[in-house]
Design a protein around this motif. Structure first.
Motif: not given
Length: 433
Positions: A277-282, A329-333, A345-348, A355-359
C-alpha cells in the motif's frame, strides 16, 4: 492558527459525505447453491420476463424507473442502454438489434442498482492544478480526488473542482447532484493486455465522474488515489496516480492515467511494490528512470525505480521511524513535489493509540536517496475537534498543491470528512532538522 502549527493556517472549509449523491452501478442476481442447475440461468429468466411485458407494462415501468432515480438524464440512459444490450446479448435467441429503446433500458435497469457512493465518508484527498473556466490572472484552478465510502464499506474515487484565488481564498464548486458511472471500453494505445480503459465522457465535469470497482481485483474497493501531474518523454503533460485496489485475493497497487478526467486507463503494478500500500510516484524521470516511494514492509519508507512505470524494483530504505509520533510506522502522504530546494515529501506517522499525524521531509533534487531535512514535530496532528469520526485520531492526505512559496493542503479528518490548510513553505523548511 494553533501555537504548535506556526506555519500552517487552517481554512473554514469542510467537505462532508452526502448520501443524496448516487450513481448507477451493475447488479447481477444469481441462483444460490442447490438452485443453480435449472435449464436457464437467472439472468436469462429475468431478461425473458422483461421481453414478455406488454406495451402498457413497459411504459409504466419506464415511468417508475425515472421516478425512482429522480430524472432521466443522458448519463443514466447511456449507462442503462449499454447494460441492457450487454445482458440481452447473453440470452440465446435474443437479437439485441431488434429491441426497442425502452426494453433495452428496462433490461439494463433490472440489472443495475442506485448506489450512494459517499454516504459514509469522503476523505483522503489529492489535488492537481487544472483550469476551471475563465480564471482571472493569479488564480489557480484545481481538481480534487477523494475517496468516498458507501454501502458495504465499498470505496470509490470521486472528484471535486475548485479555485485557489490569488488573494489566498479557496473556493470549492458545488458538486453535481448525481454521479456518472464509467463504461469499460477497448483499450487504445497504452501499455498491454492488463490495461482497463474507462470511458466517463457522459460526465459534463469532473464532479460527475465516479470510479468504482469494475474488475475482480477491485471488487472490495478503490482506495487512496495519489494523483500527480506527470511528465512522460515525447508526450504532453498528463496525470497519473497510484491507488490501492482491494479484491478477494487481497490488496495490490494499480496505476491510473488520464489526460482530461473523462477517459481513464488503469493498470496493475508489478514487481516489489505490487502487493504493498501507499505507493507514490515522483512526477518525472530522474536520471533516466522513473522513481516512486513505497511502504512494502508496512513500517518504513522505501525508494523504488522503474523503466516503464509498471515494473518496480526496490532501491533501498529511505526513512525509518525516528520521532515518538511516528514510532509505529511512517509512509507518504502523496507524490513528492518539486520545489526550488529539492523534493518536498509529505509523510504520515503513526504513534500512540494509532494516532496518525502528518510530517514532511526534503530530498535532494538529483539524488532523492539523500534526505536533506525532516520535521521533528508534526506538520499537522488531530486537534481537539478533529479527533472523532469513523477512525478516531487520524489526519491524512494523498497530495498537496504548491504555488510560489505556499502549499494548499487538503487533508482527511478521522477517515470521515475533508478539510484544508495553507502552509508556508519557508516556515516549514526552516523548522526542519
Amino acid at each position: 492558527m494553533a501555537d504548535t502549527e506556526p506555519y500552517l493556517r487552517k481554512l473554514d472549509i469542510e467537505l462532508r459525505p452526502d448520501a443524496s449523491r448516487t450513481v448507477i452501478r451493475p447488479f447481477l442476481p444469481s441462483d444460490p447453491a442447490g438452485f443453480d442447475h435449472q435449464p436457464e440461468d437467472r439472468t436469462t429468466r429475468i431478461v425473458r420476463r422483461v421481453l414478455a411485458f406488454d406495451g402498457a407494462a413497459v411504459t409504466r415501468q419506464i415511468e417508475r424507473l425515472w421516478e425512482s432515480i429522480g430524472h432521466a438524464d443522458h448519463g443514466a440512459k447511456d449507462t442503462l442502454r449499454a447494460r441492457g444490450g450487454d445482458l440481452a446479448g447473453r440470452v440465446a435467441g435474443v437479437d439485441v438489434a431488434t429491441l426497442d429503446e425502452d426494453r433495452r433500458l428496462l433490461i439494463g435497469a433490472y440489472f443495475s442498482a442506485e448506489y450512494s457512493f459517499e454516504s459514509a465518508a469522503l476523505f483522503n484527498p489529492s489535488i492537481v492544478a487544472w483550469p476551471i473556466g475563465m480564471q482571472p490572472a493569479g488564480d489557480t484552478g484545481f481538481v480534487l480526488s477523494l475517496r468516498g465510502i458507501g454501502e458495504g464499506h465499498l470505496s470509490s474515487v470521486t472528484f471535486r473542482t475548485g479555485v485557489w484565488r490569488a488573494d489566498g481564498d479557496v473556493e470549492i464548486a458545488a458538486p453535481a447532484a448525481r454521479g456518472v458511472p464509467p463504461i469499460t471500453t477497448p483499450v487504445r494505445g497504452w501499455q498491454d493486455a492488463d490495461t482497463i480503459q474507462l470511458d466517463c465522457s457522459g460526465s459534463c465535469e469532473p464532479s460527475e465522474t465516479v470510479l468504482f470497482p469494475v474488475v475482480e481485483s477491485q471488487s472490495r474497493g478503490i482506495e487512496d488515489l495519489r494523483l500527480t501531474p506527470f511528465a512522460i518523454p515525447d508526450r504532453p503533460l498528463t496525470f497519473i496516480g497510484t491507488y490501492t485496489a482491494v479484491g478477494a485475493a487481497g490488496a495490490r497497487q494499480e496505476l491510473l492515467q488520464t489526460d482530461d478526467f473523462r477517459t481513464f486507463k488503469m493498470h496493475p503494478v508489478r514487481g516489489d511494490l505490487a502487493d504493498a500500500k501507499g505507493m507514490a510516484l515522483f512526477p518525472r524521470q530522474i536520471g533516466g528512470r522513473y522513481l516512486a516511494l513505497g511502504r512494502q514492509d508496512n513500517e518504513n519508507l522505501w525508494l523504488a525505480s522503474s523503466d516503464d512505470l509498471l515494473t518496480w524494483r526496490a532501491q533501498g530504505k529511505l526513512l525509518e521511524p525516528l520521532y515518538a509520533w511516528e514510532s509505529v510506522q511512517i509512509g507518504n502522504c502523496g507524490s513528492p513535489i518539486e520545489i526550488d530546494e529539492g523534493w518536498l515529501v509529505l509523510t504520515h506517522g503513526v504513534g500512540v493509540v494509532r494516532n496518525y499525524c502528518m510530517g514532511a521531509v526534503l530530498l535532494d533534487r538529483d539524488d532523492p536517496a539523500k534526505v536533506l531535512g525532516r520535521l521533528a514535530e508534526p506538520l499537522l496532528e488531530p486537534s481537539d475537534h478533529e479527533r472523532n469520526g469513523y477512525v478516531p485520531n487520524v489526519v491524512y492526505s494523498c497530495g498537496a498543491l504548491v504555488r510560489g512559496r505556499e502549499m494548499l493542503l487538503p487533508y482527511a479528518v478521522a477517515d470521515d470528512f475533508t478539510r484544508f490548510a495553507i502552509v508556508s513553505i519557508d516556515g516549514m523548511l526552516a523548522a526542519m532538522r
